[in-house]
Scaffold this active site. Sequence first.
Site, PDB file in Angstrom:
ATOM      1  N   ARG A  42       9.026  24.626   9.398  1.00  0.00           N
ATOM      2  CA  ARG A  42       9.806  25.324  10.417  1.00  0.00           C
ATOM      3  C   ARG A  42       9.661  26.833  10.191  1.00  0.00           C
ATOM      4  O   ARG A  42      10.055  27.353   9.160  1.00  0.00           O
ATOM      5  CB  ARG A  42      11.279  24.908  10.319  1.00  0.00           C
ATOM      6  CG  ARG A  42      12.214  25.526  11.352  1.00  0.00           C
ATOM      7  CD  ARG A  42      13.617  24.938  11.179  1.00  0.00           C
ATOM      8  NE  ARG A  42      14.546  25.459  12.170  1.00  0.00           N
ATOM      9  CZ  ARG A  42      15.282  26.555  11.995  1.00  0.00           C
ATOM     10  NH1 ARG A  42      15.192  27.246  10.864  1.00  0.00           N
ATOM     11  NH2 ARG A  42      16.113  26.958  12.942  1.00  0.00           N
ATOM     12  N   SER A 111      15.434  16.666  18.293  1.00  0.00           N
ATOM     13  CA  SER A 111      16.797  16.960  17.849  1.00  0.00           C
ATOM     14  C   SER A 111      17.786  16.664  18.964  1.00  0.00           C
ATOM     15  O   SER A 111      17.578  17.093  20.108  1.00  0.00           O
ATOM     16  CB  SER A 111      16.919  18.430  17.443  1.00  0.00           C
ATOM     17  OG  SER A 111      16.134  18.709  16.313  1.00  0.00           O
ATOM     18  N   LYS A 140      21.176  27.564   9.718  1.00  0.00           N
ATOM     19  CA  LYS A 140      21.091  27.780  11.160  1.00  0.00           C
ATOM     20  C   LYS A 140      22.462  28.218  11.642  1.00  0.00           C
ATOM     21  O   LYS A 140      23.347  27.408  11.884  1.00  0.00           O
ATOM     22  CB  LYS A 140      20.644  26.488  11.867  1.00  0.00           C
ATOM     23  CG  LYS A 140      20.198  26.696  13.302  1.00  0.00           C
ATOM     24  CD  LYS A 140      19.623  25.416  13.880  1.00  0.00           C
ATOM     25  CE  LYS A 140      19.168  25.637  15.312  1.00  0.00           C
ATOM     26  NZ  LYS A 140      18.664  24.392  15.931  1.00  0.00           N
TER      27      LYS A 140
END
Length: 218
Positions: A42, A111, A140
């Site tokens: 990511r 997701s 996040k």
Amino acid sequence: MNRSVADLLNLYLVTTDGLPADELVSSVEEAVRGGVTLVQLREKNTSGKDFFAKAIKLKQMLEEYQVPLVINDRVDIALAVGAAGIHLGQEDIPADAVRSFIPKEMMLGVSVKNVEQALEAERAGADYLGIGAMFATSSKNDAELLEAGALEQIIETVSLPAVAIGGINLENIDQLAGKGLAGVAVISAIHRAANRTEQAKLMKERFNLTNKQEAERR
């Protein structure tokens, strides 16, 4: 690699954004030695060129351990490096569009945070779901926590294997036992550990043991 998607999801490591390539590979390798079964690269704030370079290096290392690499968001990079899969968020290219042009054998993860999104992902041809955020997470800052009961509703409604993600650590991982999850996705709890190999081993053992105990009680 003939393992099922569900087996591959058991301990799902999501990488920390922005690490230099060599540091990234070293950090992930330590975790893989502890039992990580799948790695998602990511990189939200990295150029395409650097993302590609990291993906190549990471994939080469992971192939030695027979651990698949999934690329977050960037379908072009997933295809360019021959990754095992691509993972999409709700704001990315629609899953059905991606499914239509990636190789049949490439895994597609999506997701989700509610039943509607999960059903849409299933219809679009997703192979697995990432459900969250389960707990508050520093990885996040804009992560929205799941509503109460949402995890159970998604698992009951959709037949796809799933991982929980978001703030999962050794202190709260037991709360996910017996929920029907294929595994857990972890970022900070492993990457920030003093001993990533031992931390990965402990988290995997704890999740699998508590899951087994919960299943035996039922």
